[in-house]
Design an enzyme around this catalytic site. Structure first.
Site, mmCIF file in Angstrom:
data_model
loop_
_atom_site.group_PDB
_atom_site.id
_atom_site.type_symbol
_atom_site.label_atom_id
_atom_site.label_comp_id
_atom_site.label_asym_id
_atom_site.label_seq_id
_atom_site.Cartn_x
_atom_site.Cartn_y
_atom_site.Cartn_z
ATOM 1 N N ARG A 24 0.830 -1.208 0.000
ATOM 2 C CA ARG A 24 0.000 0.000 0.000
ATOM 3 C C ARG A 24 0.865 1.259 0.000
ATOM 4 O O ARG A 24 0.550 2.255 0.643
ATOM 5 C CB ARG A 24 -0.957 -0.031 1.194
ATOM 6 C CG ARG A 24 -1.758 -1.338 1.241
ATOM 7 C CD ARG A 24 -2.580 -1.440 2.496
ATOM 8 N NE ARG A 24 -3.796 -0.656 2.372
ATOM 9 C CZ ARG A 24 -4.489 -0.229 3.414
ATOM 10 N NH1 ARG A 24 -4.088 -0.476 4.629
ATOM 11 N NH2 ARG A 24 -5.581 0.464 3.236
ATOM 12 N N LEU A 26 1.333 3.434 -2.250
ATOM 13 C CA LEU A 26 0.740 4.637 -2.837
ATOM 14 C C LEU A 26 -0.095 5.388 -1.808
ATOM 15 O O LEU A 26 0.021 6.607 -1.662
ATOM 16 C CB LEU A 26 -0.122 4.252 -4.049
ATOM 17 C CG LEU A 26 -0.737 5.429 -4.801
ATOM 18 C CD1 LEU A 26 0.343 6.362 -5.341
ATOM 19 C CD2 LEU A 26 -1.623 4.940 -5.947
ATOM 20 N N LYS A 27 -0.911 4.650 -1.095
ATOM 21 C CA LYS A 27 -1.745 5.269 -0.051
ATOM 22 C C LYS A 27 -0.866 5.980 0.972
ATOM 23 O O LYS A 27 -1.111 7.137 1.331
ATOM 24 C CB LYS A 27 -2.578 4.177 0.618
ATOM 25 C CG LYS A 27 -3.434 4.655 1.769
ATOM 26 C CD LYS A 27 -4.108 3.455 2.431
ATOM 27 C CE LYS A 27 -4.866 3.846 3.685
ATOM 28 N NZ LYS A 27 -6.089 4.598 3.396
ATOM 29 N N ILE A 446 -30.868 5.872 12.301
ATOM 30 C CA ILE A 446 -30.675 4.830 11.290
ATOM 31 C C ILE A 446 -29.839 3.669 11.819
ATOM 32 O O ILE A 446 -29.755 2.621 11.196
ATOM 33 C CB ILE A 446 -30.076 5.444 10.006
ATOM 34 C CG1 ILE A 446 -30.926 6.628 9.532
ATOM 35 C CG2 ILE A 446 -29.952 4.437 8.889
ATOM 36 C CD1 ILE A 446 -32.393 6.312 9.295
ATOM 37 N N HIS A 656 -33.682 0.506 5.268
ATOM 38 C CA HIS A 656 -33.062 1.810 5.051
ATOM 39 C C HIS A 656 -32.261 1.788 3.763
ATOM 40 O O HIS A 656 -31.593 0.820 3.446
ATOM 41 C CB HIS A 656 -32.139 2.163 6.227
ATOM 42 C CG HIS A 656 -31.218 3.307 5.914
ATOM 43 N ND1 HIS A 656 -31.686 4.598 5.797
ATOM 44 C CD2 HIS A 656 -29.900 3.339 5.638
ATOM 45 C CE1 HIS A 656 -30.664 5.381 5.472
ATOM 46 N NE2 HIS A 656 -29.580 4.646 5.374
ATOM 47 N N GLU A 680 -32.731 8.989 2.388
ATOM 48 C CA GLU A 680 -32.094 10.301 2.415
ATOM 49 C C GLU A 680 -33.023 11.333 1.762
ATOM 50 O O GLU A 680 -33.575 11.084 0.708
ATOM 51 C CB GLU A 680 -30.792 10.186 1.612
ATOM 52 C CG GLU A 680 -30.100 11.476 1.354
ATOM 53 C CD GLU A 680 -28.905 11.248 0.439
ATOM 54 O OE1 GLU A 680 -28.111 10.337 0.713
ATOM 55 O OE2 GLU A 680 -28.793 11.981 -0.553
ATOM 56 N N HIS A 709 -24.214 14.047 6.187
ATOM 57 C CA HIS A 709 -22.963 14.067 5.420
ATOM 58 C C HIS A 709 -22.110 15.275 5.762
ATOM 59 O O HIS A 709 -21.009 15.420 5.239
ATOM 60 C CB HIS A 709 -23.263 14.017 3.921
ATOM 61 C CG HIS A 709 -24.017 12.777 3.546
ATOM 62 N ND1 HIS A 709 -25.389 12.779 3.372
ATOM 63 C CD2 HIS A 709 -23.614 11.506 3.368
ATOM 64 C CE1 HIS A 709 -25.785 11.546 3.081
ATOM 65 N NE2 HIS A 709 -24.731 10.761 3.076
ATOM 66 N N CYS A 741 -29.105 9.104 7.394
ATOM 67 C CA CYS A 741 -28.329 7.855 7.394
ATOM 68 C C CYS A 741 -27.719 7.682 8.784
ATOM 69 O O CYS A 741 -28.020 8.447 9.709
ATOM 70 C CB CYS A 741 -27.251 7.918 6.308
ATOM 71 S SG CYS A 741 -26.447 6.319 5.956
HETATM 72 N N1 GLN Z 1 -27.467 0.914 10.009
HETATM 73 C C1 GLN Z 1 -26.391 1.468 9.283
HETATM 74 C C2 GLN Z 1 -25.827 2.669 10.016
HETATM 75 O O1 GLN Z 1 -26.562 3.368 10.615
HETATM 76 C C3 GLN Z 1 -26.800 1.901 7.891
HETATM 77 C C4 GLN Z 1 -25.651 2.410 7.093
HETATM 78 C C5 GLN Z 1 -25.954 2.573 5.625
HETATM 79 O O2 GLN Z 1 -27.060 2.516 5.225
HETATM 80 N N2 GLN Z 1 -24.942 2.785 4.819
HETATM 81 O O3 GLN Z 1 -24.659 2.922 10.000
HETATM 82 ZN ZN ZN Z 2 -27.717 5.133 4.711
#
Ligand code: GLN
Ligand code: ZN
Length: 772
Positions: A24, A26-27, A446, A656, A680, A709, A741
């Site tokens: 790894r 490069l990383k 979530i 989800h 989302e 995000h 999320c």
């Molecule tokens: N249950 C997961 C979380 O809350 C869902 C993540 C996802 O949908 N990418 O992290």
């Molecule tokens: Zn999600």
């Protein structure tokens, strides 16, 4: 089978190679550069050395023509953006100040400017940076990187073929730049772009390129007549240039379909086609156009996206058929080897009897060379290789790992009724409301809560044996206590345990299921310097013991409010793993689904009333061709229903998905027969709620009111406004309140503040509802 020697000796080639290096390097070099620990010169030296090592390794293995220009510091589409000079306005100063920092500014953004958007490269798990174009875009040629890397390879005395993203694919992958009308079609820039490609091609020819490869994977998707016309025009123009190398137009990831006659007619010297999986239809397509007389055909017969040993005999049969259809047939992988790990022999923890089934980039290279040799000199030239290959394949086919009679008996006995809840949604909803007693506009999250440094350290400590399992589990429990206490205090209605024990939503389950393999060094680039190690669905899948019940019941023991059980769904388990190639995907999905069904049933038996089965990959796994969607959606939705179909009517199943653009699969989402879905929606101001309503979606839904995000904390008023917007589309009886999320990438301070605001918003909007 005996293959007669080909007229012109078949040659072996690849379109691209994993970039990161065995260790790894490069990383490490790039991240070191970002942190100021590695100088630009040292970074350049590392990358030059990596390219040199990889080319020499390919050449020593017997690859006749090595690819150049496929190497990238971040992403090859971003490199193409630099090559054609389509630098977004906001990044121009950074690029002018220094091309290297400018490149990273486009990729990652800076304090002041946003990066380019990132999205999935076709249906792979690699992400590219989306070009931003508009009517004012001016293209200018910058062939420096391509010419430089070609010169490096040529100086080693190798035969090299530069690989470029083709102009049609480049434009089809682009989006309107910020401020440009959303309906702007980047393809209208083709005539402006082609002269730039012409210039790069001339530069490459001057630098010594005999062949140049132009990748057009976008042509394996359904394309409109206008798009096909654009492809025809592009290759008529480029083919018509006087000063150019020979052109090889490459397609991969699926069949070319209606684009095949277009490219077959184009005045280019070669085509590269995929012959693996559903792309095998290219064989019939080629026959239908009368083959490629006078052209070079590069046949992708070794799967470049999977890690299984090739069936050499089968590939030779395909190659033998192709011999009659082109002037010259060369052998390659179906696509760049970028999508597989580097070297299976680095895996020390995999049983050698299983390791022999696996082929990573290095092993695939050897397969390609063997096939080219067999094609050129007849099967007698590769007798030993064929015998060894047959033995490897037989060992896999006969292994108890790939055939567990108990699993087979169970999947074989699955009936339509197993994949159906015992009551329809409307009746279940009544039972669930009585059972759960939730308020209108119930609040939830979530699943994951912030993954703190302490947690990651604890996991690393456990791996390194600095702490024992008991010590680690104490940490996890402490975390669960904190997460539950916070949610109670904040007033959330349906709680979660926070997923502190999970490193990754697929790996966590893969490690506990029989039939899954993990690799130690099987890194594959996801984007930039982020690499993942997808687990391998190697054998028949079963669940020896419960996987999550302990943590969920522990969390439930700390509160009287319902705690959601949290699982990763069967489709996502497949999408983010390497899948079996020796049985239909639907069969693998069914096995995983039954293993998850056991977990769902155990959660219910342990007193869990709400169970969420995440399927964030449902949409991204859609086949590239629409004609293939129904079959995929049929097995995908069946697998979901199979995993969730065994519970009582009053147990509420949530799912989800992380995206908002789902219009084309809304029917499939309904077909999951889940009770509640979270999606989302915060950034698009509840667009998804309107779409659900427009499609008459009958179930409960939680369009996100908190964009996770970004570290930004939404105010209570802002979340309330989103809820009011949501209520215009979804009635209060069916609307949930949740973030977009999981919260694992967030910090605690902003998570606390945001969720407090979210609960406050729900209370405010509840109080505004007409009393019923
Ligand atoms: N249950 C997961 C979380 O809350 C869902 C993540 C996802 O949908 N990418 O992290
Ligand atoms: Zn999600």
């Amino acid at each position: 089978m005996t293959t007669k020697p080909a007229a012109a000796a078949a040659r072996a080639t690849v379109y691209g190679y994993p970039r990161q290096g065995q260790h790894r390097e490069l990383k490490k070099a790039i991240e070191g550069y970002w942190k100021g620990r590695v100088t630009a010169d040292a970074l350049r030296a590392t990358t030059a050395e990596l390219r040199r090592t990889h080319w020499l390794r390919l050449a020593e293995a017997g690859i006749h023509e090595v690819p150049t220009g496929d190497f990238s510091l971040y992403d090859h589409v971003l490199d193409t953006t630099v090559m054609v000079g389509a630098i977004p306005e906001r990044h121009r100063d950074a690029v002018a100040a220094g091309p290297l920092d400018g490149l990273f500014a486009m990729a990652r953004g800076t304090q002041d400017v946003a990066p380019l958007e990132m999205t999935k490269w076709f249906d792979t798990n690699y992400h590219y940076l989306v070009p931003e174009l508009g009517p004012d875009t001016v293209f200018t040629a910058d062939s420096g990187k391509q010419v430089g890397e070609l010169a490096e390879a040529l100086s080693l005395g190798l035969t090299a073929r530069p690989v470029l993203v083709g102009p049609v694919t480049y434009l089809l992958l682009a989006k309107p730049a910020p401020g440009v009308a959303a309906d702007f079609d980047p393809l209208t820039l083709l005539d402006r772009l082609l002269p730039v490609y012409a210039e790069v091609l001339a530069d490459l020819r001057a630098a010594g390129a005999t062949w140049v490869q132009l990748d057009e994977p976008a042509l394996v998707q359904d394309r409109t007549p206008a798009e096909l016309n654009a492809a025809a025009r592009a290759y008529r123009d480029l083919g018509g240039l006087a000063d150019r190398p020979k052109l090889l137009v490459a397609s991969y990831f699926d069949r070319l379909g209606e684009a095949l006659p277009v490219l077959a007619k184009a005045p280019v010297e070669g085509l590269a086609l995929d012959f693996t999986g559903s792309a095998a239809a290219n064989l019939d397509g080629l026959a239908a156009v009368g083959g490629l007389p006078g052209k070079r055909l590069v046949a992708g017969v070794v799967d470049g996206r999977n890690i299984w040993v090739n069936d050499l005999t089968k590939s030779l049969t395909t190659l033998g058929t192709l011999l009659g259809l082109a002037d010259r047939v060369d052998v390659s992988a179906s696509c760049s080897l970028l999508h597989v790990p580097l070297d299976a022999t680095a895996e020390r923890d995999i049983d050698p009897q299983i390791l022999r089934w696996l082929a990573f980039a290095r092993q695939k290279t050897a397969e390609i060379v063997t096939l080219a040799k067999g094609l050129a000199h007849g099967t007698s030239a590769i007798t030993a290789e064929l015998a060894a290959n047959r033995a490897d394949l037989a060992s896999r086919a006969e292994s108890p790992l790939t055939r567990d009679p108990a699993v087979r008996a169970r999947t074989g006995a699955v009936s339509a009724a197993d994949a159906r809840r015992s009551q329809p949604y409307a009746e279940r909803a009544v039972a669930q409301h009585a059972h759960l007693g939730l308020p209108l506009l119930p609040t939830t999250t979530i699943g994951s809560f912030p993954q703190t440094t302490e947690l990651r350290t604890a996991r690393a400590d456990l791996r390194a044996s600095r702490i024992d399992t008991a010590g680690y589990e104490e940490r996890v429990k402490a975390e669960i206590q904190e997460v539950i206490a916070f949610q109670e205090k904040t007033g959330l209605d349906v709680l979660v345990h926070g997923e502190p024990e999970r490193n990754d939503m697929v790996q966590y389950f893969a490690e506990q299921l029989t039939g899954y393999l993990a690799t130690q060094h099987g890194w594959v680039q996801s984007y930039g310097t982020r690499y993942v190690r997808p687990p391998i669905l190697a054998g028949d899948i079963s669940r020896p013991t419960p996987m999550t019940v302990r943590w969920t019941t522990y969390a439930q023991s700390l509160t009287h409010r319902p705690v959601k059980g949290m699982l990763t769904g069967p489709v996502t388990m497949l999408a983010w793993s390497f899948v079996r190639d020796d049985q239909p995907l639907g069969e693998t999905a069914r096995q995983v689904a039954l293993a998850l069904r056991d977990e769902v049933d155990d959660l219910e038996a342990a007193g869990t009333s709400v169970i969420q089965v995440d399927e964030p990959a449902l949409r991204e796994t859609l086949p590239l061709r629409r004609a293939d969607h129904p079959e995929y959606l049929a097995w995908a939705t069946e697998a979901f229903r199979l995993s969730t179909g065994g519970v009582r009517p009053d147990t509420q199943i949530h799912t989800h998905m992380c995206y908002a653009e789902f219009g084309d699969i809304v029917r499939a989402i309904d077909d999951l027969d889940a009770d509640v879905i979270s999606l989302e929606a915060a950034r698009s101001h509840m667009q998804v709620a309107r779409e659900l309503a427009a499609h008459g979606y009958p179930r409960e839904a939680g369009p996100g009111v908190y964009d996770i995000h970004s570290p930004r904390v939404p105010s209570a008023e802002e979340a309330a406004e989103l809820l009011r917007t949501g209520l215009k589309a979804i009635p209060a009886e069916r609307l949930w309140v949740n973030p977009d999320c999981g919260l694992k990438t967030r910090g605690w301070p902003e998570t606390r503040a945001s969720l407090e605001n979210l609960v406050a918003a729900a209370r405010t909007v509840r109080s505004e509802l007409p009393a019923s």
